[in-house]
Motif scaffolding. Sequence first.
Motif, PDB file in Angstrom:
ATOM      1  N   ASP A  57      -2.078  -3.355   1.224  1.00  0.00           N
ATOM      2  CA  ASP A  57      -2.570  -2.941  -0.090  1.00  0.00           C
ATOM      3  C   ASP A  57      -1.576  -3.209  -1.215  1.00  0.00           C
ATOM      4  O   ASP A  57      -1.805  -2.807  -2.362  1.00  0.00           O
ATOM      5  CB  ASP A  57      -2.973  -1.471  -0.089  1.00  0.00           C
TER       6      ASP A  57
ATOM      7  N   ASP B  82       1.822  -0.804   6.255  1.00  0.00           N
ATOM      8  CA  ASP B  82       0.661  -0.140   6.831  1.00  0.00           C
ATOM      9  C   ASP B  82       0.537  -0.516   8.313  1.00  0.00           C
ATOM     10  O   ASP B  82       1.124  -1.495   8.777  1.00  0.00           O
ATOM     11  CB  ASP B  82      -0.592  -0.529   6.057  1.00  0.00           C
TER      12      ASP B  82
ATOM     13  N   ARG C 151      -3.229   3.685   6.473  1.00  0.00           N
ATOM     14  CA  ARG C 151      -2.558   3.355   5.217  1.00  0.00           C
ATOM     15  C   ARG C 151      -1.315   4.215   5.063  1.00  0.00           C
ATOM     16  O   ARG C 151      -1.338   5.434   5.244  1.00  0.00           O
ATOM     17  CB  ARG C 151      -3.494   3.579   4.039  1.00  0.00           C
TER      18      ARG C 151
ATOM     19  N   ASP D 111       1.549   5.700   2.711  1.00  0.00           N
ATOM     20  CA  ASP D 111       1.912   6.070   1.342  1.00  0.00           C
ATOM     21  C   ASP D 111       3.236   6.817   1.387  1.00  0.00           C
ATOM     22  O   ASP D 111       3.275   8.049   1.503  1.00  0.00           O
ATOM     23  CB  ASP D 111       0.824   6.938   0.700  1.00  0.00           C
TER      24      ASP D 111
ATOM     25  N   SER E 216     -12.282   0.574   5.105  1.00  0.00           N
ATOM     26  CA  SER E 216     -11.471  -0.621   4.883  1.00  0.00           C
ATOM     27  C   SER E 216     -11.645  -1.742   5.900  1.00  0.00           C
ATOM     28  O   SER E 216     -11.273  -2.880   5.610  1.00  0.00           O
ATOM     29  CB  SER E 216      -9.989  -0.232   4.841  1.00  0.00           C
TER      30      SER E 216
ATOM     31  N   GLY F 281      -6.539  -3.848   0.216  1.00  0.00           N
ATOM     32  CA  GLY F 281      -6.455  -3.391   1.596  1.00  0.00           C
ATOM     33  C   GLY F 281      -7.790  -3.149   2.257  1.00  0.00           C
ATOM     34  O   GLY F 281      -7.833  -2.545   3.332  1.00  0.00           O
TER      35      GLY F 281
END
Length: 683
Positions: A116, A122, A137, A139, A150, A203
Amino acid sequence: MTAPRTRIHYSLLLIASLALVSPRADAAPWNPVGANVFDDDGEFWSRDVELVDLDGDGYVDILFANVGGVFEGTDDADMPNQAFHNDAGAGFSDISASVFGDGSDTAHVVKTCDVDGDGDQDIILGVTWSDQSQLLRNDGGAFTNVTDASLPAIDASVGDIACGDVDGDGDLDLALSNWGPAPVGQVNSLGGKTMLWLNDGAGAFTDATAAQMPDINVNYSLDLDFADVDNDYDLDLLIACRACPTGSLLYENDGAGVFSVATPASFAAVGNREFEAMDIDGDGVLDLLTLGDGAGGLEGFRNRLLVGDGLGDFFDETNTHWPLIHNPGSGDRGAVFLDHDADGDVDIALTTNASLIWPDRLMVNNGGVYMQNTSPFGDMPDTEGALSIETVDFNGDHRPDVALACGENAFKNAVFLGDELDTAADTVPPEITLVEELAGAPFPGDIEVRARVHDFKTPNKPHDWQAVYLEWAEGFVDAAELEANGITVYAAWYGENLFRARFPTPEVWALTYRVCAVDVAGNKACSDVTSFEILCGNLICDEDAGENADNCPSDCTCGDGVCEPEEGENNNTCPEDCDPVCGNGVLEDGEDCDDDSEDCIMCTFPGTTTGPTYTDPCITDGCYPYDDTDDTDDTDTNETTDTSPSAGLDDDGCDCSARGDGSRGLGTLALLIVAGLGRRRRR
């Protein structure tokens, strides 16, 4: 308790069995770590290991993909995956639940890449036994499962995953091997198409397999890799096939992410478990290591080295680079390139599935020939059943360490630390083997420069680098001036060992650049400088490639003060630039001469209102612009009303027309030649 130290050129400390200790007496000791940190009682069947800095703290963490079943799913096939945090070189902590959650799945492969574009790595899990693969994902070290939103809703048996930008749009796409329905890997197994999922930049992926991949079922691919095999900076796809009767495959990329079959004859050997791509001979071209598809040896299925020609073809030179005595059939399951002795070439670490004759071992590159450095009966503590291996510096001593996923027999995952007595600290600058040379910039838009950069290891990961970047400066400058005054543009990895730097077209007339890289140990390398003249923005509006098509508005529009054959000019659309200017001493299109002489009076095009106006009497009868007899007679039987700007001169140097008999004066030809030679390029 410390594991026994084997006195070999690559001495390693086994931590999976009892403890993790310091590789250097003068370094801060590693805290003892029990065996249950990696695999409690051998309950997990680990198929793949991935090394990644999950939280950006500068220390590399470990992921294991775990699944039961060999050719089809079993009742206990579902297993939790594992994640271990590297505690700043002091040991590892189990963070599996915070990364993967409390559930289980049938993941055969785990890969990490920044899908992403937020700078975090990721996690993509390739799931087997006809189930949905997963996307987690990242973060800032916190993970969210975004599979439903996704990934394509496809149930498949995924054997491997490769990340890379296949269509040049700036984001990372995915290729996934698909085994097809169980049982897999058998003579009559159906296999499945290799899948291509394209990234939308944020993503989220769409399945482009039907439109952009060959319609070929591949029977049991355990490994696939993106690699630029023909040096065109596009990512082609290597597919290792364990059970294909015709061997492995190569799919060539057309640059837009559409793949076609381009398999070399040397791929026809049956039984390949893995490709590893690396330039082993330093010629700037990728070569390939294959596992288990070579003939001969004590057990058959030798490993092979295929040397590339840079055009997409490969030739089996195994016997030249890897003699039989050091490369018998061995049942190897995993391989990785690394430079264990810091001599600037790539060695090979191999893992096997508990062969009694050839256990895990290191092959040392001695002048382009691979040899087992010590006893031919093994040199690494045998892990029994290692299926995957990765290398990295875990503890910051700049020595290569390795981690192994052990999915057979002992079921004990392992980490080995490079010993300071026999494993050299990295002092070798990275290798920059290929840099794109720009003969002209791609205008309008950004300049892009691509390069192949590696640090003598596979795979190429973000944690291997402090920086990979491009330096540029205006004009033609040398390396010293570029170092001192150059502008830095950081490069992004987009697959294999390939990086690209993109930046807006600068308003300069010429540009010099080079690619540099600093590895995690602080070693720096830069390519030679490359210079080129920028077409747009150079104030030359003529036949420069790519101009004259409204794509260089700063050069090629009306009002730029350059009167040359620009598109749309010289036809009264740009009178302020391209009308002949009488008496300016410059021979311009439409003029026969312009030297301010009495016999060479020039005028504007007939019918225009711009430019100087002359009262030559021959204008009144339509002659453009001369009288052929004298300067007072405005009627002449030899004149016509031809108003083309190609007049000839007669005895008094003043005539613009064709004669009544259709002939033209020789003076016209001479002056037109002069006119052709008189064009000026203005800067």
